[in-house]
Design a protein around this motif. Structure first.
Motif, short mmCIF file in Angstrom:
data_model
loop_
_atom_site.label_atom_id
_atom_site.label_comp_id
_atom_site.label_asym_id
_atom_site.label_seq_id
_atom_site.Cartn_x
_atom_site.Cartn_y
_atom_site.Cartn_z
N ARG A 247 0.82 -1.21 0.00
CA ARG A 247 0.00 0.00 0.00
C ARG A 247 0.85 1.26 0.00
N ASP A 248 0.44 2.24 -0.79
CA ASP A 248 1.12 3.53 -0.87
C ASP A 248 1.00 4.24 0.50
N PRO A 249 2.13 4.74 1.09
CA PRO A 249 2.06 5.43 2.39
C PRO A 249 1.10 6.61 2.37
N ALA A 250 1.04 7.34 1.25
CA ALA A 250 0.12 8.47 1.16
C ALA A 250 -1.32 8.01 1.25
N ASP A 251 -1.60 6.84 0.68
CA ASP A 251 -2.94 6.29 0.74
C ASP A 251 -3.28 5.91 2.17
N ILE A 252 -2.31 5.31 2.88
CA ILE A 252 -2.54 4.95 4.29
C ILE A 252 -2.85 6.18 5.12
N ALA A 253 -2.09 7.26 4.90
CA ALA A 253 -2.32 8.50 5.65
C ALA A 253 -3.71 9.04 5.39
N GLU A 254 -4.16 8.96 4.15
CA GLU A 254 -5.49 9.46 3.80
C GLU A 254 -6.58 8.62 4.48
N ARG A 255 -6.37 7.29 4.52
CA ARG A 255 -7.35 6.43 5.15
C ARG A 255 -7.45 6.71 6.66
N ILE A 256 -6.29 6.95 7.28
CA ILE A 256 -6.28 7.26 8.72
C ILE A 256 -7.00 8.58 8.99
N ARG A 257 -6.80 9.56 8.11
CA ARG A 257 -7.48 10.85 8.27
C ARG A 257 -9.00 10.65 8.17
N HIS A 258 -9.46 9.86 7.21
CA HIS A 258 -10.88 9.61 7.05
C HIS A 258 -11.43 8.85 8.26
N LEU A 259 -10.64 7.90 8.76
CA LEU A 259 -11.04 7.15 9.93
C LEU A 259 -11.21 8.08 11.13
N GLY A 260 -10.28 9.07 11.25
CA GLY A 260 -10.39 10.04 12.33
C GLY A 260 -11.66 10.86 12.24
N GLU A 261 -12.07 11.21 11.03
CA GLU A 261 -13.31 11.97 10.84
C GLU A 261 -14.51 11.16 11.29
N LEU A 262 -14.51 9.85 10.96
CA LEU A 262 -15.60 8.99 11.40
C LEU A 262 -15.61 8.86 12.93
N HIS A 263 -14.41 8.82 13.52
CA HIS A 263 -14.30 8.73 14.97
C HIS A 263 -14.86 9.98 15.63
N GLU A 264 -14.50 11.13 15.09
CA GLU A 264 -14.98 12.39 15.65
C GLU A 264 -16.49 12.53 15.50
N ALA A 265 -17.02 11.93 14.43
CA ALA A 265 -18.46 12.00 14.21
C ALA A 265 -19.23 10.98 15.03
N GLY A 266 -18.51 10.15 15.78
CA GLY A 266 -19.16 9.16 16.63
C GLY A 266 -19.60 7.90 15.93
N LEU A 267 -19.10 7.68 14.68
CA LEU A 267 -19.51 6.50 13.91
C LEU A 267 -18.67 5.28 14.24
N VAL A 268 -17.49 5.48 14.83
CA VAL A 268 -16.68 4.36 15.31
C VAL A 268 -16.26 4.66 16.74
N THR A 269 -16.11 3.62 17.54
CA THR A 269 -15.73 3.79 18.94
C THR A 269 -14.23 4.01 19.07
#
Length: 284
Positions: A247-269
């Motif tokens: 996996r491209d490191p830039a792609d991993i960073a983008e996925r983590i950022r999106h995951l953080g947004e879901l976390h902040e929105a309360g969609l993941v614990t």
């Protein structure tokens, strides 16, 4: 078919008749169905054909059609009768002025057919891998041995995000379910070998499925994909294939950022966020 290599050209395709097969070459052009363009050409063994018909078509045309044997062609098995008539790869549409010539080839082809009934294995080659396409909620890729689903944060349900990106070795699958993107609730679903009756969730909440939408998962991309997976499942994926790239490191960073947004929105614990983040970092 008195000679090998005889060619009958129609609209969007030409059939070349050989001693043991029919080579179908599809044209390229804005009027040619995209599925035909994606297929390019297909060699259909005569023992994969159950019969031949010649019928009147629209606007002064005639239609020559080879009837594939059930179980002989992975593309038609995956399509399961859902293709529109104009996208049927076994139809050759010709000008009505060529009806006599078409009848000659139909009779010659019929005289060489010896098989009927369901085939016990695929006889028509599957689409070549690697293959990939974008669905509404994720990107699907297939390298010949494993199907990968990578979810889009803008389209995937929270159920799929919580489950994480998915990988399915063909040896662990029993089949593929393709529902045309041209109908409501179109999707591609992988059927695990250990799936029991009544265990299938709706496609938008099933981590083993990607859903289609307007412009996502078009027939000419998703159907060859489904056919290739189905063929690999039937053969248990024994063919050698290149290893999947890291996996491209830039792609991993983008996925983590999106995951953080879901976390902040309360969609993941908190626990789900930490586990998924660690999983993504481990792919670097």
């Amino acid at each position: 078919m008195s000679r090998m290599g005889d060619v009958l050209a129609g609209f969007h395709a030409a059939w070349e008749f050989e001693s043991d097969s029919v080579l179908i070459r599809y044209e390229r052009g804005i009027r040619t169905p995209k599925l035909f363009q994606a297929l390019g050409e297909r060699r259909i063994p005569l023992d994969a054909i159950a019969g031949v018909t010649l019928t009147p078509g629209k606007r002064g045309t005639v239609v020559l059609r080879a009837e594939p044997r059930p179980g002989a062609d992975p593309l038609m098995e995956a399509a399961a009768g859902q293709l529109r008539e104009g996208c049927d790869p076994y139809r050759l549409v010709l000008s009505g002025e060529r009806e006599t010539l078409a009848e000659y080839y139909a009779d010659e082809l019929r005289s060489r057919l010896t098989e009927s009934g369901p085939a016990d294995r695929f006889l028509v080659p599957a689409p070549e891998v690697p293959l990939r396409f974008k669905a509404y909620d994720g990107k699907a890729s297939f390298d010949g041995k494993t199907v990968h689903f990578r979810w889009f944060w803008t389209g995937a349900s929270s159920t799929k995000w919580k489950a994480g990106d998915q990988s399915f070795p063909v040896a662990e699958l029993s089949g593929v379910e393709w529902r045309s993107p041209e109908v409501f609730e179109g999707h591609l679903r992988l059927v695990p070998r250990d799936a029991g009756p009544g265990q299938t969730a709706q496609a938008d909440h099933d981590p083993a499925a990607v859903v289609f939408g307007l412009g996502y998962g078009p027939v000419h991309e998703s159907l060859p994909f489904a056919a290739a997976v189905l063929a690999a499942v039937r053969s248990r994926g024994t063919a050698a294939v290149p290893a999947a790239p890291r996996r491209d490191p830039a792609d991993i960073a983008e996925r983590i950022r999106h995951l953080g947004e879901l976390h902040e929105a309360g969609l993941v614990t908190d626990e789900e966020f930490s586990a998924k983040k660690a999983e993504l970092l481990a792919e670097l």
